[in-house]
Every structure is written in structure tokens, then in C-alpha cells.
Design a protein around this motif. Structure first.
Motif, short mmCIF file in Angstrom:
data_model
loop_
_atom_site.label_atom_id
_atom_site.label_comp_id
_atom_site.label_asym_id
_atom_site.label_seq_id
_atom_site.Cartn_x
_atom_site.Cartn_y
_atom_site.Cartn_z
N THR A 32 0.88 -1.26 -0.02
CA THR A 32 -0.06 -0.05 0.14
C THR A 32 0.75 1.30 0.06
O THR A 32 0.75 2.33 -0.69
CB THR A 32 -0.84 0.04 1.04
OG1 THR A 32 -1.61 -1.33 1.14
CG2 THR A 32 -1.89 1.37 1.12
N THR A 33 1.88 1.38 0.75
CA THR A 33 2.85 2.51 0.76
C THR A 33 3.77 2.64 -0.52
O THR A 33 3.27 3.52 -1.00
CB THR A 33 3.96 2.03 1.93
OG1 THR A 33 3.38 2.07 3.19
CG2 THR A 33 5.00 3.19 1.95
N LEU A 34 3.80 1.69 -1.07
CA LEU A 34 4.69 1.64 -2.45
C LEU A 34 3.53 2.11 -3.56
O LEU A 34 3.79 3.10 -4.45
CB LEU A 34 5.37 0.42 -2.90
CG LEU A 34 6.31 -0.06 -2.23
CD1 LEU A 34 6.52 -1.65 -2.57
CD2 LEU A 34 7.58 0.85 -2.37
N SER A 35 2.20 1.75 -3.46
CA SER A 35 1.34 2.17 -4.53
C SER A 35 0.80 3.71 -4.26
O SER A 35 0.95 4.26 -5.17
CB SER A 35 0.05 1.26 -4.16
OG SER A 35 -0.91 1.56 -4.83
N ASP A 36 0.88 3.95 -2.83
CA ASP A 36 0.68 5.37 -2.76
C ASP A 36 1.74 6.36 -3.26
O ASP A 36 1.66 7.25 -3.87
CB ASP A 36 0.46 5.56 -1.27
CG ASP A 36 -0.95 5.27 -0.63
OD1 ASP A 36 -1.71 4.83 -1.53
OD2 ASP A 36 -1.05 5.01 0.53
N ILE A 37 2.93 5.67 -3.09
CA ILE A 37 4.01 6.73 -3.62
C ILE A 37 4.11 6.56 -5.14
O ILE A 37 4.31 7.63 -5.87
CB ILE A 37 5.36 6.17 -3.31
CG1 ILE A 37 5.52 6.09 -1.88
CG2 ILE A 37 6.48 6.80 -3.97
CD1 ILE A 37 6.69 5.25 -1.13
N LYS A 38 3.83 5.33 -5.84
CA LYS A 38 3.74 5.47 -7.36
C LYS A 38 2.50 6.35 -7.99
O LYS A 38 2.70 6.82 -9.12
CB LYS A 38 3.60 3.89 -7.70
CG LYS A 38 3.47 3.92 -9.23
CD LYS A 38 3.53 2.28 -9.46
CE LYS A 38 3.44 2.27 -11.10
NZ LYS A 38 2.90 1.08 -11.63
N ARG A 39 1.49 6.33 -7.16
CA ARG A 39 0.46 7.01 -7.80
C ARG A 39 0.35 8.60 -7.12
O ARG A 39 -0.46 9.44 -7.78
CB ARG A 39 -0.96 6.37 -7.06
CG ARG A 39 -1.31 5.07 -7.67
CD ARG A 39 -2.57 4.47 -7.02
NE ARG A 39 -2.65 4.31 -5.80
CZ ARG A 39 -3.42 4.25 -4.93
NH1 ARG A 39 -4.66 4.20 -5.49
NH2 ARG A 39 -3.35 3.94 -3.83
N GLY A 40 1.28 8.93 -6.51
CA GLY A 40 1.64 10.47 -6.18
C GLY A 40 0.67 10.60 -5.03
O GLY A 40 0.61 12.09 -4.69
N TYR A 41 0.21 9.78 -4.20
CA TYR A 41 -0.54 10.08 -2.85
C TYR A 41 0.23 10.13 -1.82
O TYR A 41 -0.12 11.09 -0.79
CB TYR A 41 -1.65 8.98 -2.64
CG TYR A 41 -2.65 8.79 -3.75
CD1 TYR A 41 -3.10 9.85 -4.44
CD2 TYR A 41 -3.39 7.64 -3.60
CE1 TYR A 41 -3.98 9.50 -5.63
CE2 TYR A 41 -4.23 7.33 -4.60
CZ TYR A 41 -4.48 8.48 -5.56
OH TYR A 41 -5.41 8.21 -6.40
N ASN A 42 1.41 9.73 -1.88
CA ASN A 42 2.60 9.97 -0.80
C ASN A 42 3.71 10.58 -1.25
O ASN A 42 4.43 9.98 -1.95
CB ASN A 42 2.95 8.62 0.02
CG ASN A 42 3.86 8.77 1.16
OD1 ASN A 42 4.39 10.06 1.33
ND2 ASN A 42 3.94 7.82 1.84
N ILE A 43 3.74 12.13 -1.40
CA ILE A 43 4.85 12.70 -2.09
C ILE A 43 6.09 13.03 -1.18
O ILE A 43 7.22 13.50 -1.62
CB ILE A 43 4.38 14.08 -2.72
CG1 ILE A 43 4.03 15.01 -1.67
CG2 ILE A 43 3.33 13.60 -3.80
CD1 ILE A 43 3.57 16.25 -2.00
N ALA A 44 6.06 12.52 -0.02
CA ALA A 44 7.04 12.64 1.09
C ALA A 44 7.16 11.57 1.83
O ALA A 44 7.14 11.65 3.22
CB ALA A 44 6.95 14.01 1.61
N PRO A 45 7.52 10.34 1.27
CA PRO A 45 7.69 9.16 2.38
C PRO A 45 8.98 9.33 3.08
O PRO A 45 9.70 10.20 2.69
CB PRO A 45 7.93 8.20 1.33
CG PRO A 45 8.34 8.54 -0.03
CD PRO A 45 7.93 10.22 -0.07
#
Length: 82
Positions: A32-45
Motif C-alpha cells: 500500500t505504501t509503494l502504491s501510494d508513492i507510485k500514484r503520487g498520493y504520498n509525495i514525502a515518504p
């Protein structure tokens, strides 16, 4: 055009022939974390998350986060990063 970290993550997975699920297993980062990063939902991991990802993808932190690639970098057999 400036490329985002999300786009670079997707490109790196694609040229290496691995899915996000496989990257999750290799890196220890949740799907889920990777997916959020890839979709641009998490821009500051978190930095610790990014370090796990770059370790699994065998790229530097700067390559993934900032798109700073050394000259003539090869990211996959036969594929030069431009």
C-alpha cells in the motif's frame, strides 16, 4: 519536463520487470505504501522507506528521489536512462 519520483518508481519497476508486490517483498515496504508513492498520493515518504526501496532497486537515493543519474547509467540490460 520534470519527472516525478512516482514516475521514476514506476519506470524502475517496469525496466527491471518487477511488480509493486515483488518490490514490496524485496524491500520490506508495504504494498500500500509503494502504491501510494507510485500514484503520487504520498509525495514525502520517510527517508527509511526510501532507503529500503533504493536498496531493493539497486539505485541511489538521489536517482530515485531527484532523478539525478550519473552519465551513461544503465538501469536494465540494454536500457540506458536518458
Amino acid at each position: 519536463m520534470q519527472e516525478t519520483m512516482a514516475k521514476r518508481l514506476g519506470t524502475l519497476c517496469e525496466v527491471r520487470g518487477i511488480s509493486l508486490r515483488e518490490l514490496a517483498k524485496l524491500s520490506g515496504v508495504g504494498y500500500t505504501t509503494l502504491s501510494d508513492i507510485k500514484r503520487g498520493y504520498n509525495i514525502a515518504p520517510k527517508e527509511s522507506t526510501l532507503m529500503k526501496i533504493v536498496g531493493a532497486l539497486n539505485v541511489s537515493f538521489d536517482e530515485l528521489v531527484y532523478g539525478i543519474w550519473p552519465a551513461n547509467t544503465v538501469i536494465s540490460k540494454g536500457e540506458a536512462w536518458k
